[in-house]
Design a protein around this motif. Sequence first.
Motif, PDB file in Angstrom:
ATOM      1  N   HIS A 121       0.457  -1.268   0.349  1.00 23.92           N
ATOM      2  CA  HIS A 121       0.256   0.169  -0.045  1.00 23.92           C
ATOM      3  C   HIS A 121       1.431   1.391   0.296  1.00 23.92           C
ATOM      4  O   HIS A 121       1.518   1.278   0.699  1.00 23.92           O
ATOM      5  CB  HIS A 121      -1.112   0.194   1.151  1.00 23.92           C
ATOM      6  CG  HIS A 121      -2.446  -1.435   1.778  1.00 23.92           C
ATOM      7  ND1 HIS A 121      -2.297  -1.403   2.714  1.00 23.92           N
ATOM      8  CD2 HIS A 121      -1.974  -1.660   0.529  1.00 23.92           C
ATOM      9  CE1 HIS A 121      -3.842  -2.639   2.201  1.00 23.92           C
ATOM     10  NE2 HIS A 121      -3.320  -2.243   1.077  1.00 23.92           N
ATOM     11  N   LEU A 123       0.636   5.694   0.520  1.00 23.24           N
ATOM     12  CA  LEU A 123      -0.135   6.779   0.694  1.00 23.24           C
ATOM     13  C   LEU A 123      -0.089   7.117  -0.165  1.00 23.24           C
ATOM     14  O   LEU A 123      -0.052   7.708  -1.102  1.00 23.24           O
ATOM     15  CB  LEU A 123       1.292   7.651   1.520  1.00 23.24           C
ATOM     16  CG  LEU A 123       1.793   7.460   2.548  1.00 23.24           C
ATOM     17  CD1 LEU A 123       2.938   8.128   3.407  1.00 23.24           C
ATOM     18  CD2 LEU A 123       0.223   6.967   4.205  1.00 23.24           C
ATOM     19  N   GLU A 124      -1.562   8.067  -0.346  1.00 24.13           N
ATOM     20  CA  GLU A 124      -2.536   8.992  -1.316  1.00 24.13           C
ATOM     21  C   GLU A 124      -1.739   9.668  -1.673  1.00 24.13           C
ATOM     22  O   GLU A 124      -1.340   9.702  -3.633  1.00 24.13           O
ATOM     23  CB  GLU A 124      -3.055   9.397  -0.273  1.00 24.13           C
ATOM     24  CG  GLU A 124      -4.174   9.969  -1.917  1.00 24.13           C
ATOM     25  CD  GLU A 124      -5.858  11.060  -1.526  1.00 24.13           C
ATOM     26  OE1 GLU A 124      -6.380  11.345  -2.290  1.00 24.13           O
ATOM     27  OE2 GLU A 124      -5.789  10.911  -0.344  1.00 24.13           O
ATOM     28  N   GLU A 125      -0.522  10.753  -2.070  1.00 22.03           N
ATOM     29  CA  GLU A 125       0.309  11.502  -2.115  1.00 22.03           C
ATOM     30  C   GLU A 125       1.213  10.524  -3.402  1.00 22.03           C
ATOM     31  O   GLU A 125       1.761  11.360  -4.342  1.00 22.03           O
ATOM     32  CB  GLU A 125       1.450  12.450  -1.171  1.00 22.03           C
ATOM     33  CG  GLU A 125       1.930  11.888  -0.494  1.00 22.03           C
ATOM     34  CD  GLU A 125       0.609  11.250   0.991  1.00 22.03           C
ATOM     35  OE1 GLU A 125       1.919  12.205   1.995  1.00 22.03           O
ATOM     36  OE2 GLU A 125      -0.766  11.692   0.977  1.00 22.03           O
ATOM     37  N   ASP A 126       1.634   9.624  -2.844  1.00 20.96           N
ATOM     38  CA  ASP A 126       2.964   9.009  -2.414  1.00 20.96           C
ATOM     39  C   ASP A 126       2.367   8.532  -4.224  1.00 20.96           C
ATOM     40  O   ASP A 126       2.873   7.776  -5.689  1.00 20.96           O
ATOM     41  CB  ASP A 126       3.678   8.097  -2.365  1.00 20.96           C
ATOM     42  CG  ASP A 126       4.632   8.473  -0.982  1.00 20.96           C
ATOM     43  OD1 ASP A 126       5.009   9.750  -1.754  1.00 20.96           O
ATOM     44  OD2 ASP A 126       4.598   7.750  -0.529  1.00 20.96           O
ATOM     45  N   PHE A 150      -4.922   2.219  -3.042  1.00 17.16           N
ATOM     46  CA  PHE A 150      -3.682   1.960  -2.780  1.00 17.16           C
ATOM     47  C   PHE A 150      -2.708   1.742  -2.802  1.00 17.16           C
ATOM     48  O   PHE A 150      -1.653   1.421  -2.634  1.00 17.16           O
ATOM     49  CB  PHE A 150      -3.381   3.504  -1.390  1.00 17.16           C
ATOM     50  CG  PHE A 150      -4.294   4.467  -1.275  1.00 17.16           C
ATOM     51  CD1 PHE A 150      -4.032   5.707  -1.817  1.00 17.16           C
ATOM     52  CD2 PHE A 150      -4.916   4.065  -0.508  1.00 17.16           C
ATOM     53  CE1 PHE A 150      -5.342   6.509  -1.630  1.00 17.16           C
ATOM     54  CE2 PHE A 150      -6.178   5.536  -0.182  1.00 17.16           C
ATOM     55  CZ  PHE A 150      -6.250   6.103  -0.205  1.00 17.16           C
ATOM     56  N   MET A 166      10.003   7.853   0.919  1.00 18.62           N
ATOM     57  CA  MET A 166       8.488   7.174   0.432  1.00 18.62           C
ATOM     58  C   MET A 166       8.076   5.971   1.976  1.00 18.62           C
ATOM     59  O   MET A 166       9.184   5.586   2.181  1.00 18.62           O
ATOM     60  CB  MET A 166       8.100   7.346  -0.536  1.00 18.62           C
ATOM     61  CG  MET A 166       8.703   6.085  -1.476  1.00 18.62           C
ATOM     62  SD  MET A 166       8.552   5.061  -2.855  1.00 18.62           S
ATOM     63  CE  MET A 166       6.513   5.062  -2.351  1.00 18.62           C
ATOM     64  N   ARG A 167       6.610   6.236   2.166  1.00 21.20           N
ATOM     65  CA  ARG A 167       6.813   5.379   3.218  1.00 21.20           C
ATOM     66  C   ARG A 167       5.628   4.348   2.732  1.00 21.20           C
ATOM     67  O   ARG A 167       4.806   5.049   1.851  1.00 21.20           O
ATOM     68  CB  ARG A 167       6.133   5.087   4.333  1.00 21.20           C
ATOM     69  CG  ARG A 167       6.622   6.978   5.195  1.00 21.20           C
ATOM     70  CD  ARG A 167       5.767   7.073   6.230  1.00 21.20           C
ATOM     71  NE  ARG A 167       5.237   6.829   7.069  1.00 21.20           N
ATOM     72  CZ  ARG A 167       5.827   6.293   8.390  1.00 21.20           C
ATOM     73  NH1 ARG A 167       7.601   6.494   8.473  1.00 21.20           N
ATOM     74  NH2 ARG A 167       5.346   4.997   9.208  1.00 21.20           N
ATOM     75  N   THR A 169       3.530   0.422   3.006  1.00 25.69           N
ATOM     76  CA  THR A 169       2.870  -0.474   4.225  1.00 25.69           C
ATOM     77  C   THR A 169       2.598  -2.012   3.472  1.00 25.69           C
ATOM     78  O   THR A 169       2.277  -2.070   2.293  1.00 25.69           O
ATOM     79  CB  THR A 169       0.491  -0.314   4.432  1.00 25.69           C
ATOM     80  OG1 THR A 169       2.265   1.438   5.507  1.00 25.69           O
ATOM     81  CG2 THR A 169       1.110  -1.258   5.568  1.00 25.69           C
TER      82      THR A 169
END
Length: 180
Positions: A121, A123-126, A150, A166-167, A169
């Motif tokens: 998953h 993040l939305e911005e990534d 995502f 960036m992160r 998940t």
Amino acid sequence: MFRSVASRTSSAALSRGLTVKPLATATAFGRSSVQQRCPLLASSSSSSSSSSSRALAPQLWSAESVRRSSISVTFVKAADGSERTVPAEVGQSLLEVAFANKLDIEGACGGECACSPCHIHLLEEDLEKFAEPDDDEADMLDLAPNVTDFSRLGCQIRLTKENDGMRITIPEGIVNLMAS
């Protein structure tokens, strides 16, 4: 007299007026000449012996991506919230980064977009920094557990300088069957 496949192929091509250049030649140090000239190939082939079962698909690299830059990426396990920030190189896929850093992500197909265990998953911005998933990736995501808006396959996400920090998940339900 026995001749190698390469020399028989070269002879056949030459008889037809074609020029044949070998893709790689062995050297005294065991690395091919292609690997010596292309650091991306050299680093991918010098990984641990356990990665031989997870050989990644050949990649086409532009001259820009050969000039590698280090960035960092943080993987978060959704199951327990544990985080691990690891180094990555511009041009690597998230699956390659996970393999290089011995993270608990499986890529059973070797990065060919033919399975779903490298499901992650973003993040939305990534997510907005990458192209939409193609039909093959969307089909594989249909097979993955815990898919969200995502979700992406780690083998299909190539890193750029803009992805520094960036992160990612790793969703619950992802099990690495190849882990020892």
